[in-house]
Design a protein around this motif. Structure first.
Motif, PDB file in Angstrom:
ATOM      1  N   ASN A  93      -3.701  -6.188  -2.322  1.00  0.00           N
ATOM      2  CA  ASN A  93      -2.346  -5.784  -1.922  1.00  0.00           C
ATOM      3  C   ASN A  93      -1.270  -6.188  -2.925  1.00  0.00           C
ATOM      4  OD1 ASN A  93      -3.103  -4.549   0.576  1.00  0.00           O
ATOM      5  ND2 ASN A  93      -3.285  -6.579   1.494  1.00  0.00           N
ATOM      6  N   SER A  96      -5.380  -3.696  -6.275  1.00  0.00           N
ATOM      7  CA  SER A  96      -5.105  -2.876  -5.096  1.00  0.00           C
ATOM      8  C   SER A  96      -5.726  -3.500  -3.850  1.00  0.00           C
ATOM      9  CB  SER A  96      -5.646  -1.460  -5.306  1.00  0.00           C
ATOM     10  OG  SER A  96      -5.458  -0.667  -4.147  1.00  0.00           O
ATOM     11  N   SER A 137       0.825  -1.207   0.000  1.00  0.00           N
ATOM     12  CA  SER A 137       0.000   0.000   0.000  1.00  0.00           C
ATOM     13  C   SER A 137       0.861   1.260   0.000  1.00  0.00           C
ATOM     14  CB  SER A 137      -0.936  -0.009   1.212  1.00  0.00           C
ATOM     15  OG  SER A 137      -0.188  -0.100   2.419  1.00  0.00           O
TER      16      SER A 137
END
Length: 270
Positions: free
Chosen positions: A136, A133, A109
């Motif tokens: 991760n 996203s 992140s």
């Protein structure tokens, strides 16, 4: 409690709270330029570390591919992407153990946030809402700043399909089947249909629906027709497996078994 009046000064007694607030305001005004200068000095120190300062030790990271990339421009500092560069250099010069500014040590992140500072437009606008996203996936999982293998995109592999197949094993297996899109032949790639940075559409498609995507190439199937097969209007993947099949034309089953899934009556006539 009040402070006594000073004779001849004209200063009136002041309540303790008002005196404290006044003192804080004076201190804030006095130290504001110092804080601002300190922040500016910190930013200037980070920007002062150019690529040439690091190449004496990290010559392996400065590959020919990196030297031709935008990241290697002289106005770009290694500290723009790596944290603790100044502390690392000082520790190495003193022969001590210091922070190691490796990207691999950074959380996905945090790393993605760092990359999106510059790559915040075009295809990456909605990346924070994408499946990659949310799971991760770090930018460095697919991209290599220092040793890219692809012609464009700074990918870790020669083609985008090879990068995608490193995680998407089922799709890789389907692409090796008899009937498939020309991905293996290099005439198209996964990014022909998907945007791996997009979080606004299901399956990261590059169109609003599966049919709209298919019709960009298969325009002769768009219609309108006088007699249209309802499943064709609804969804192309009702009958086709877009990633590969051992049946003709990417069909999910051999005919007429495929048709019998819906047409279970009629004495063999549709």
């Amino acid at each position: 409690m009040t402070f006594p009046k000073v004779r001849g000064s004209g200063i009136l007694p002041m309540k303790p709270m008002a005196w404290l607030v006044g003192s804080m305001l004076v201190a804030a005004v006095a130290f504001a330029p110092i804080a601002a200068n300190g922040q500016a000095a910190k930013s200037q120190a980070a920007a002062s570390w150019s690529v040439s300062d690091c190449e004496a030790c990290h010559d392996k990271a400065l590959t020919p591919a990196f030297a031709k990339s935008a990241h290697a421009k002289q106005d770009q500092s290694c500290a723009q992407c790596h944290s603790g560069v100044a502390e690392h250099a000082k520790a190495m010069a003193d022969g001590k153990d210091g922070p190691v500014p490796k990207v691999k040590l950074v959380k996905a992140s945090d790393l993605n946030t760092k990359c999106l500072v510059c790559h915040e437009k075009n295809n990456q606008t909605t990346y924070d809402g994408s499946m990659h996203s949310r799971r991760n996936v770090a930018c460095s999982s697919c991209h290599s700043v220092h040793s890219p293998k692809s012609v464009t995109g700074a990918l870790k592999t020669r083609t985008d399909a090879e990068t995608c197949f490193s995680c998407h094993k089922a799709e890789r297996a389907k692409m090796n089947r008899t009937s498939h899109h020309p991905v293996r032949e290099g005439k198209m790639g996964c990014s022909s249909c998907h945007n791996p940075h997009d979080g606004s559409r299901p399956k990261m498609l590059k169109a609003e629906s599966v049919n709209d995507l298919c019709f960009t190439c298969h325009t002769e199937k768009r219609g309108p027709f006088l007699y249209e097969h309802a499943p064709v209007r609804e969804d192309c993947i009702s009958c086709h497996d877009v990633h590969g099949s051992n049946h003709q034309r990417l069909l999910i089953q051999k005919q007429p078994t495929l048709c019998w899934n819906c047409h279970i009556t009629g004495g063999g006539h549709f």
